[in-house]
Design an enzyme around this catalytic site. Structure first.
Site, PDB file in Angstrom:
ATOM      1  N   CYS A 160       0.848  -1.192   0.000  1.00  0.00           N
ATOM      2  CA  CYS A 160       0.000   0.000   0.000  1.00  0.00           C
ATOM      3  C   CYS A 160       0.881   1.238   0.000  1.00  0.00           C
ATOM      4  O   CYS A 160       1.895   1.269   0.698  1.00  0.00           O
ATOM      5  CB  CYS A 160      -0.898  -0.023   1.245  1.00  0.00           C
ATOM      6  SG  CYS A 160      -2.049   1.364   1.344  1.00  0.00           S
ATOM      7  N   HIS A 169      -8.732  -4.055  -2.600  1.00  0.00           N
ATOM      8  CA  HIS A 169      -7.852  -3.227  -1.759  1.00  0.00           C
ATOM      9  C   HIS A 169      -8.312  -1.762  -1.769  1.00  0.00           C
ATOM     10  O   HIS A 169      -8.449  -1.130  -0.720  1.00  0.00           O
ATOM     11  CB  HIS A 169      -6.402  -3.342  -2.273  1.00  0.00           C
ATOM     12  CG  HIS A 169      -5.408  -2.484  -1.555  1.00  0.00           C
ATOM     13  ND1 HIS A 169      -4.405  -3.006  -0.760  1.00  0.00           N
ATOM     14  CD2 HIS A 169      -5.256  -1.138  -1.486  1.00  0.00           C
ATOM     15  CE1 HIS A 169      -3.691  -2.019  -0.243  1.00  0.00           C
ATOM     16  NE2 HIS A 169      -4.181  -0.868  -0.677  1.00  0.00           N
ATOM     17  N   GLU A 170      -8.571  -1.236  -2.981  1.00  0.00           N
ATOM     18  CA  GLU A 170      -8.919   0.192  -3.099  1.00  0.00           C
ATOM     19  C   GLU A 170     -10.318   0.472  -2.551  1.00  0.00           C
ATOM     20  O   GLU A 170     -10.543   1.504  -1.914  1.00  0.00           O
ATOM     21  CB  GLU A 170      -8.798   0.661  -4.553  1.00  0.00           C
ATOM     22  CG  GLU A 170      -7.413   0.478  -5.188  1.00  0.00           C
ATOM     23  CD  GLU A 170      -6.274   1.147  -4.412  1.00  0.00           C
ATOM     24  OE1 GLU A 170      -6.532   2.072  -3.629  1.00  0.00           O
ATOM     25  OE2 GLU A 170      -5.118   0.724  -4.599  1.00  0.00           O
ATOM     26  N   HIS A 176     -10.290   0.854   1.095  1.00  0.00           N
ATOM     27  CA  HIS A 176      -9.866   2.191   1.542  1.00  0.00           C
ATOM     28  C   HIS A 176     -11.068   3.115   1.740  1.00  0.00           C
ATOM     29  O   HIS A 176     -11.079   3.943   2.651  1.00  0.00           O
ATOM     30  CB  HIS A 176      -8.935   2.831   0.504  1.00  0.00           C
ATOM     31  CG  HIS A 176      -7.475   2.528   0.696  1.00  0.00           C
ATOM     32  ND1 HIS A 176      -6.790   2.849   1.848  1.00  0.00           N
ATOM     33  CD2 HIS A 176      -6.562   1.962  -0.134  1.00  0.00           C
ATOM     34  CE1 HIS A 176      -5.512   2.483   1.717  1.00  0.00           C
ATOM     35  NE2 HIS A 176      -5.349   1.926   0.534  1.00  0.00           N
TER      36      HIS A 176
END
Ligand SMILES: [Zn+2]
Length: 172
Positions: free
Chosen positions: A97, A139-140, A143
């Site tokens: 990251c 993953h994004e 966020h």
């Protein structure tokens, strides 16, 4: 070309939930997407890796991510992205990251997902992703909910510094 500072682990903003974007075509959203694209490109130039970024990582709590698969492939801003389906099949991988660039963490993700989102012209889009694009999108999108990859670690010991990871795990 406004390259923005990337928030680092420990910044409380990274743990906050981002807000839905109301107007995908506003000038604020357009310049946000431009900054995300430029910041991603600059990071990749400097570090040799990097395929995606979330708005919160440059301090903007809006549900926008920007993906640029390398060397060629899917490249787009995704506004208000939502995972509409995830495969039962899972995969384990070492994740990294921009917000903790020297730390590798082993996570588990769905192998395939479907994502609904709006593009930068406000058009609804749907995408089916497999493998690398699938795990990157997960993953994004995490966020945007204030979830960092470290929270997805498969074990308390599933961490490595990037230097040590390069030294031994990458060769396995
Ligand atoms: Zn990240």
């Amino acid at each position: 070309m406004p390259i923005r500072e990337i928030l680092q682990l420990g910044n409380p903003l990274l743990l906050k939930k981002s807000l839905q974007v109301d107007d995908c075509t506003s000038s604020e959203v357009s310049s946000l997407i431009r900054d995300m694209s430029d910041t991603l490109a600059a990071f990749r130039e400097a570090h040799g890796y990097g395929r995606g970024i979330a708005a919160v990582q440059i301090g903007v709590l809006q549900r926008v991510i920007f993906i640029r698969m390398q060397p060629a492939g899917f490249c787009s801003a995704l506004i208000n992205p939502e995972i509409t389906w995830a495969s039962a099949a899972r995969m384990e991988l070492w994740d990294d990251c921009f917000s903790f660039p020297d730390l590798m963490v082993k996570v588990e993700r769905a192998r395939q997902i479907k994502v609904a989102y709006f593009d930068s012209s406000g058009q609804p889009q749907a995408l089916e992703a497999d493998g690398p694009l699938s795990e990157l999108l997960q993953h994004e999108i995490d966020h945007l909910d204030g979830i960092l990859a470290i929270e997805r670690a498969i074990a308390p010991t599933a961490f490595a510094t990037r230097r040590e990871w390069n030294r031994q795990l990458a060769t396995k």
